[in-house]
Design a protein around this motif. Structure first.
Motif: not given
Length: 343
Positions: A48-50, A60-63, A65-70
């Motif tokens: 996902n850094l790409w 963990l909070p970043a993952k 958040f990104l999971l919910l966003s996806s």
């Protein structure tokens, strides 16, 4: 009549805009979701850094958040929101992602201004991502979706497939053409064709010449040449070594990997050489279209290498073909570990 045509043309533009927003949301959401799941199962596979850098946040909070966003993005793509709570949720998460994309773009230009990076293509991927997220935000905030707009799946599917092609090209142009040179312990140079008489091809000569400049500038102490057999009896690494010595590199500062038959083989073999010479900071030299896949392969094994695109004496005739081939190769590198670990 003119007013009716204007309205029809406006409706077509709005329909295309919504289809593009849905395609982008489907691509980013699916890509993020797969990588988040993979990163929990297989550390080192998070790609996902790409497209967005959230390393300023705890992992963990970043993952999460990104999971919910996806999931929000995929939901928007499958069925555009018609209720207030879904519109607000979609705009909120997309807006936060856009804010992160804006921060990523600002960081890129800050690094460029300070000379830390030298982009030949001065537009980061994050800037295109930001524009796409703004498009999604705008589409999601609309309260009136015509049924025909919500059913425009054929156009959305076509644009989604276009995203699959455009994303690797963006990596090659935005990342591959950016020079990340800095002081390091060693520079790895990936091989290319060596002719039957032992001469390096123009592509190989460009790579060696670029690496030798890093050496002469004092940025690296050693060079590793990795490649396979040449057209004749002279191995690619032998051809590279001869040229490097002619350009002023001391023979004792050159290491060779004669089994670098492909990108993954080079990564595996050079990692062992890193341990032998106690190298921790690595530069990698190849052509711009090749560098995203190299970066991905090393990162998967826990090495955060910095890439330097070969300075080309002229645009190689094979470049369009090589870029097209890399599109397929990049997606294979993304998906193959997931498939192989799933069976």
């Amino acid at each position: 009549m003119r007013l009716q045509y204007f309205r029809f043309d406006k409706d077509r533009r709005e329909l295309l805009s919504l289809s593009a927003a849905r395609a982008l949301a489907l691509f980013l959401g699916t890509f993020s979701f797969i990588n988040i799941v993979a990163s929990f199962r297989l550390p080192g596979l998070d790609a996902n850094l790409w497209w967005i850098d959230l390393r300023a946040l705890p992992e963990l909070p970043a993952k999460f958040f990104l999971l919910l966003s996806s999931l929000v993005l995929i939901s928007f793509a499958v069925r555009p929101p018609q209720s207030n709570w879904r519109r607000i949720t979609t705009v909120l998460f997309t807006g936060l992602l856009a804010a992160a994309g804006a921060c990523n773009s600002i960081k890129f230009y800050s690094l460029m201004a300070h000379g830390t990076i030298r982009p030949a293509f001065p537009l980061p991927i994050s800037l295109f991502i930001l524009a796409g997220l703004i498009l999604i935000c705008r589409a999601a905030s609309r309260p009136d979706f015509h049924p025909a707009q919500a059913r425009a799946t054929v156009r959305t599917t076509g644009l989604f497939l276009l995203c699959l092609l455009a994303f690797p090209f963006a990596q090659m142009l935005c990342f591959g053409k950016t020079d990340y040179r800095r002081p390091a312990d060693v520079a790895v140079v990936l091989g290319a064709r060596a002719y039957a008489d032992g001469r390096p091809s123009d592509a190989l000569a460009d790579r060696v010449r670029t690496a030798c400049q890093l050496y002469r500038d004092g940025l690296v102490k050693k060079l590793i040449f990795s490649g396979g057999p040449g057209d004749g009896s002279v191995h690619e690494t032998e051809s590279m070594t001869r040229m490097a010595v002619q350009l002023g590199v001391k023979p004792q500062d050159i290491l060779t990997d004669r089994a670098g038959l492909n990108t993954q083989a080079t990564v595996n073999n050079t990692e062992r050489l890193f341990s032998q010479i106690n190298a921790r900071h690595i530069l990698v030299v190849s052509h711009f279209y090749h560098l995203p896949r190299i970066k991905m392969a090393y990162r998967r094994d826990g090495w955060d290498v910095y890439t330097v695109p070969a300075r080309e004496t002229y645009l190689l005739r094979e470049t369009p073909y090589m870029m097209a081939r890399e599109v397929a190769a990049i997606w294979v590198y993304y998906l193959k570990p997931l498939v192989s670990h799933a069976v």
